[in-house]
Motif scaffolding. Structure first.
Motif, PDB file in Angstrom:
ATOM      1  N   ALA A  47       0.876  -1.205   0.010  1.00 11.75           N
ATOM      2  CA  ALA A  47       0.138   0.015   0.100  1.00 11.75           C
ATOM      3  C   ALA A  47       0.957   1.257  -0.015  1.00 11.75           C
ATOM      4  O   ALA A  47       1.941   1.066   0.564  1.00 11.75           O
ATOM      5  N   GLY A  48       0.337   2.351  -0.551  1.00 14.79           N
ATOM      6  CA  GLY A  48       1.014   3.702  -0.556  1.00 14.79           C
ATOM      7  C   GLY A  48       0.936   4.179   0.836  1.00 14.79           C
ATOM      8  O   GLY A  48      -0.292   4.072   1.509  1.00 14.79           O
ATOM      9  N   ALA A  49       2.171   4.618   1.317  1.00 10.93           N
ATOM     10  CA  ALA A  49       2.120   5.620   2.683  1.00 10.93           C
ATOM     11  C   ALA A  49       1.250   6.494   2.700  1.00 10.93           C
ATOM     12  O   ALA A  49       0.403   6.623   3.930  1.00 10.93           O
ATOM     13  N   ASP A  50       0.650   7.222   1.605  1.00 10.08           N
ATOM     14  CA  ASP A  50      -0.247   8.308   1.737  1.00 10.08           C
ATOM     15  C   ASP A  50      -1.720   7.966   1.167  1.00 10.08           C
ATOM     16  O   ASP A  50      -2.550   8.633   0.619  1.00 10.08           O
ATOM     17  N   ASP A  51      -1.794   6.696   1.169  1.00  5.40           N
ATOM     18  CA  ASP A  51      -3.269   6.292   0.790  1.00  5.40           C
ATOM     19  C   ASP A  51      -4.249   6.418   1.763  1.00  5.40           C
ATOM     20  O   ASP A  51      -4.169   6.112   2.727  1.00  5.40           O
ATOM     21  N   THR A  52      -5.199   7.302   1.388  1.00  2.00           N
ATOM     22  CA  THR A  52      -6.260   7.541   2.149  1.00  2.00           C
ATOM     23  C   THR A  52      -7.505   6.935   2.016  1.00  2.00           C
ATOM     24  O   THR A  52      -8.607   6.902   2.773  1.00  2.00           O
ATOM     25  N   ILE A  53      -7.591   5.907   0.783  1.00  3.44           N
ATOM     26  CA  ILE A  53      -8.758   5.222   0.546  1.00  3.44           C
ATOM     27  C   ILE A  53      -8.907   3.888   1.245  1.00  3.44           C
ATOM     28  O   ILE A  53      -9.823   3.388   1.727  1.00  3.44           O
ATOM     29  N   THR A  54      -7.673   3.299   0.791  1.00  4.77           N
ATOM     30  CA  THR A  54      -7.520   2.080   1.770  1.00  4.77           C
ATOM     31  C   THR A  54      -6.022   2.118   2.491  1.00  4.77           C
ATOM     32  O   THR A  54      -4.928   1.716   2.093  1.00  4.77           O
ATOM     33  N   PRO A  55      -6.166   2.958   3.618  1.00  4.25           N
ATOM     34  CA  PRO A  55      -5.104   3.371   4.313  1.00  4.25           C
ATOM     35  C   PRO A  55      -4.111   2.041   4.874  1.00  4.25           C
ATOM     36  O   PRO A  55      -4.540   0.920   4.703  1.00  4.25           O
ATOM     37  N   PRO A  56      -2.841   2.122   4.883  1.00  4.62           N
ATOM     38  CA  PRO A  56      -2.062   1.150   5.067  1.00  4.62           C
ATOM     39  C   PRO A  56      -2.248   0.207   6.424  1.00  4.62           C
ATOM     40  O   PRO A  56      -1.978  -0.872   6.226  1.00  4.62           O
ATOM     41  N   ALA A  57      -2.960   0.771   7.502  1.00  3.87           N
ATOM     42  CA  ALA A  57      -3.182  -0.156   8.547  1.00  3.87           C
ATOM     43  C   ALA A  57      -4.561  -0.908   8.214  1.00  3.87           C
ATOM     44  O   ALA A  57      -4.362  -2.196   8.515  1.00  3.87           O
ATOM     45  N   ALA A  58      -5.199  -0.689   7.199  1.00  5.92           N
ATOM     46  CA  ALA A  58      -6.143  -1.364   6.618  1.00  5.92           C
ATOM     47  C   ALA A  58      -5.724  -2.652   5.834  1.00  5.92           C
ATOM     48  O   ALA A  58      -6.191  -3.753   5.999  1.00  5.92           O
ATOM     49  N   CYS A  59      -4.862  -2.191   5.158  1.00  2.00           N
ATOM     50  CA  CYS A  59      -4.079  -3.282   4.199  1.00  2.00           C
ATOM     51  C   CYS A  59      -3.457  -4.262   4.984  1.00  2.00           C
ATOM     52  O   CYS A  59      -3.128  -5.363   4.583  1.00  2.00           O
ATOM     53  N   GLU A  60      -2.566  -3.573   6.177  1.00  2.00           N
ATOM     54  CA  GLU A  60      -1.867  -4.635   6.862  1.00  2.00           C
ATOM     55  C   GLU A  60      -2.896  -5.609   7.521  1.00  2.00           C
ATOM     56  O   GLU A  60      -2.373  -6.632   7.733  1.00  2.00           O
ATOM     57  N   ARG A  61      -4.027  -5.263   7.867  1.00  2.00           N
ATOM     58  CA  ARG A  61      -4.877  -6.379   8.607  1.00  2.00           C
ATOM     59  C   ARG A  61      -5.459  -7.117   7.389  1.00  2.00           C
ATOM     60  O   ARG A  61      -5.364  -8.635   7.662  1.00  2.00           O
ATOM     61  N   LEU A  62      -5.225  -7.012   6.265  1.00  2.00           N
ATOM     62  CA  LEU A  62      -5.608  -8.007   5.092  1.00  2.00           C
ATOM     63  C   LEU A  62      -4.361  -8.685   5.168  1.00  2.00           C
ATOM     64  O   LEU A  62      -4.392 -10.117   4.726  1.00  2.00           O
ATOM     65  N   ALA A  63      -3.298  -8.141   5.017  1.00  2.00           N
ATOM     66  CA  ALA A  63      -2.034  -9.032   4.959  1.00  2.00           C
ATOM     67  C   ALA A  63      -1.908 -10.065   6.027  1.00  2.00           C
ATOM     68  O   ALA A  63      -1.471 -11.302   5.791  1.00  2.00           O
ATOM     69  N   ALA A  64      -2.287  -9.611   7.216  1.00  5.33           N
ATOM     70  CA  ALA A  64      -2.455 -10.451   8.404  1.00  5.33           C
ATOM     71  C   ALA A  64      -3.238 -11.612   8.190  1.00  5.33           C
ATOM     72  O   ALA A  64      -3.050 -12.812   8.741  1.00  5.33           O
ATOM     73  N   ALA A  65      -4.494 -11.441   7.545  1.00  8.55           N
ATOM     74  CA  ALA A  65      -5.421 -12.370   7.523  1.00  8.55           C
ATOM     75  C   ALA A  65      -4.828 -13.561   6.379  1.00  8.55           C
ATOM     76  O   ALA A  65      -5.303 -14.582   6.494  1.00  8.55           O
ATOM     77  N   ALA A  66      -3.766 -13.169   5.568  1.00 10.88           N
ATOM     78  CA  ALA A  66      -3.454 -14.085   4.623  1.00 10.88           C
ATOM     79  C   ALA A  66      -2.094 -14.369   5.204  1.00 10.88           C
ATOM     80  O   ALA A  66      -1.577 -15.262   4.199  1.00 10.88           O
ATOM     81  N   HIS A  67      -1.716 -14.144   6.243  1.00  9.32           N
ATOM     82  CA  HIS A  67      -0.241 -14.486   6.870  1.00  9.32           C
ATOM     83  C   HIS A  67       0.638 -14.087   5.733  1.00  9.32           C
ATOM     84  O   HIS A  67       1.596 -14.997   5.325  1.00  9.32           O
ATOM     85  N   ALA A  68       0.547 -12.835   5.089  1.00 12.23           N
ATOM     86  CA  ALA A  68       1.326 -12.405   4.046  1.00 12.23           C
ATOM     87  C   ALA A  68       2.254 -11.355   4.533  1.00 12.23           C
ATOM     88  O   ALA A  68       2.009 -10.462   5.267  1.00 12.23           O
TER      89      ALA A  68
END
Length: 305
Positions: A247-268
């Motif tokens: 994710a982009g550091a300045d993404d305000t639509i899918t912020p990095p924190a939300a994307c990181e949670r999806l990565a955690a769901a995938a153990h990625a």
């Protein structure tokens, strides 16, 4: 291959002509995606087949809700010299036939993707999904794990399928009302700036507006329903293959924190790209093309024959 930056500051007629001239290197194509030939998928492709090694995997790029295959032109330019690269227009976008359901599920788009890849003779690939395209990619991965060497999600939208019905309806109906009020051109004028970081240049902003202004209302409405219905985290938890999220550091639509949670769901693994917004692959093409290329190479090194 040498890549020039987009040298257009505003989406004027001259700018549109310049964009289209650049896209002419990757002309729009259409493939049938079912046996009867009633379903079509529009796409753009970069493939220097005479120069490709036999061990390179095709790369398939899926765009987000306010975009299209043309948005990936910079990746077609940079990555197409070493592998076959394809960017589709999702169902209901460009020349692609809409899915049948008025309120579709991610599986409907995954099935269309499978049919298109069958037509093109692609048995296995690396799949990249941006934003809403990540939802489609995740559903395809769950249904067709043997066909994926790797799944890379860029600024993925998670969907609202696990949320309350009230929240799902609110998110869906607000976006649909905006579409009805503004139309594609109005949406592009109102929302395109949100897609990019403050660091984006005028050329990137013009490119995002150009793409967004060309979405088709019916396809956009179906995609809005998809966003309300989908649960990407559930699909990622069920998929056992190679996944990475960025994710982009300045993404305000899918912020990095939300994307990181999806990565955690995938153990990625999860990566933040500095100085980039939601459509980071448009405003920071070198960084994203390098990220995609590295992921493809790692997938090829790990695949079993």
């Amino acid at each position: 291959m040498t890549v020039n930056t987009l040298a257009i500051s505003t989406p004027t007629d001259d700018a549109a002509a310049a964009f289209e001239a650049r896209l002419a290197c990757f002309p729009a194509q259409v493939a049938k995606a079912d046996e009867a030939g009633d379903v079509r998928v529009g796409y753009r492709e970069a493939a220097q087949l005479h120069a490709l090694r036999s061990d390179t995997l095709p790369l398939v790029l899926l765009h987000g809700i306010g975009s299209g295959a043309a948005s990936w032109v910079q990746q077609l330019e940079t990555l197409g010299g070493t592998r076959r690269v394809l960017a589709w227009d999702a169902p209901g976008y460009g020349d692609s036939t809409p899915v049948a359901a008025a309120s579709p599920a991610a599986a409907d788009y995954a099935a269309r993707l499978a049919g298109w890849l069958d037509t093109l003779g692609i048995a296995r690939c690396v799949l990249v999904g941006h934003s809403l395209g990540a939802i489609m990619a995740g559903a395809f991965a769950v249904a067709n794990p043997q066909r994926l060497a790797g799944l890379l999600l860029i600024s993925p939208a998670g969907g609202y399928g696990a949320s309350s019905e009230a929240l799902r309806a609110e998110k869906r109906d607000t976006r649909l009302a905006m579409l009805a009020e503004l139309g594609p051109a109005g949406l592009a004028a109102k929302r395109s700036a949100n897609m990019l970081s403050p660091h984006a240049d005028d050329a990137a902003r013009a490119w995002v507006r150009w793409n967004m202004a060309r979405v088709l209302p019916h396809g956009y409405a179906q995609a809005t329903h998809l966003l309300a219905n989908a649960d990407l985290a559930a699909d990622l938890a069920a998929f056992q293959g190679k996944v990475s999220v960025a994710a982009g550091a300045d993404d305000t639509i899918t912020p990095p924190a939300a994307c990181e949670r999806l990565a955690a769901a995938a153990h990625a693994p999860f990566e933040v790209v500095p100085g980039a917004g939601h459509a980071g692959y448009i405003e920071a093409p070198a960084a994203y093309s390098a990220l995609i290329d590295a992921f493809c190479r790692a997938a090829e090194e790990q695949r079993s024959f």
